[in-house]
Design a protein around this motif. Structure first.
Motif: not given
Length: 282
Positions: A85-86, A90, A101, A103-108, A110, A114
């Protein structure tokens, strides 16, 4: 699952050499690759590691004047899912039409489709190039009310996208028990239905189908070996999308396909990885 960590030193150490090395190692069971100084670090499950097979693909390496040496050790026993994950996984973004993506990805960004996955596998979902090539086919073709088989489904993101686009019923099959469990979880995460997930190889296709569409993102040797079994669950007009190999492999894939009544439609490529589309003529 226990893994070995191999370090391959290549001379010359070029992008082309390392790309080809990735391909041939994938055919003998390696799952993940990370560039390192002077070559590649690669990971393989201890249960499938065959050092004689590794030595053979190195001895038969298709690029002349290339020297490859390696060392290996047992991979550290730690939370590989967290490491992946780290460092590895990606988001997969296909224009403004599809984003995949976790659940830990931010600012995906639109997108029209999805897809959320919660990866539970040790080292990833495979090469993003081959995944994105199949995704492009699924986005470009009419899927509504068509039955679909995702062979070698991995996380089942392709089956999930197909179902979102109206394909049904969908069948997802993988030889790995982890993939089956993860696929079921991802299907639930995305609130889709009519996807049947099971564990098996191509021999498990007996009695299944016929399917309007089959997608198989695996590798060259398995595709060549299993193509006849795919055809047994197709009907005239069924479409077959295959990926997991390089552009240089298209000729041998096409030759085997045409022997078995499949008509070549086109191929797509990305960073030397290829995807081909065939239609079964019956």
């Amino acid at each position: 699952m226990k893994y070995f960590e191999f370090t391959f030193h290549t001379s010359p150490c070029t992008e082309t050499v390392n790309d080809v090395l990735t391909a041939v190692l994938g055919e003998v069971g390696f799952e993940s690759f990370v560039e390192c100084e002077g070559g590649l670090t690669a990971y393989i499950q201890q249960s499938v590691c065959d050092e004689n097979a590794i030595k053979t693909v190195i001895a038969e390496f298709p690029l002349s004047d290339t020297e490859i040496t390696y060392t290996f050790t047992e991979a550290e026993d730690k939370d590989w899912n967290e490491e992946w994950e780290k460092n590895f996984f990606q988001p997969i973004i296909i224009g403004d039409r599809c984003v995949i993506h976790s659940t830990f990805h931010q600012n995906v960004p639109k997108a029209e489709y999805d897809i959320v996955i919660n990866p539970q596998m040790a080292f990833g979902t495979g090469h993003h190039e081959t995944t994105s090539l199949i995704i492009e086919e699924l986005l470009d073709n009419e899927l509504k009310d068509k039955s679909l088989l995702d062979m070698g489904c991995g996380t089942s993101i392709l089956a999930i996208l197909a179902r979102m686009r109206g394909a049904h019923p969908c069948t997802a099959i993988d030889i790995d028990e982890w993939c089956v469990r993860n696929s079921i979880e991802n299907i639930e995460l995305n609130h889709v239905d009519e996807i049947d997930v099971s564990q098996g190889d191509a021999s498990s296709l007996t009695g299944k189908g016929p399917f309007d569409i089959i997608i198989a993102n695996i590798n060259r040797n398995i595709l060549l070996n299993d193509m006849k079994q795919y055809i047994t669950c197709m009907h005239p007009g069924s479409e077959l999308y295959m990926s997991g190999f390089y552009v240089d492999d298209i000729a041998v894939i096409r030759e085997e396909a045409e022997k078995n009544g499949l008509a070549f439609v086109h191929y797509k490529e990305k960073n030397r990885w290829a995807e081909v589309k065939f239609i079964y003529q019956g």
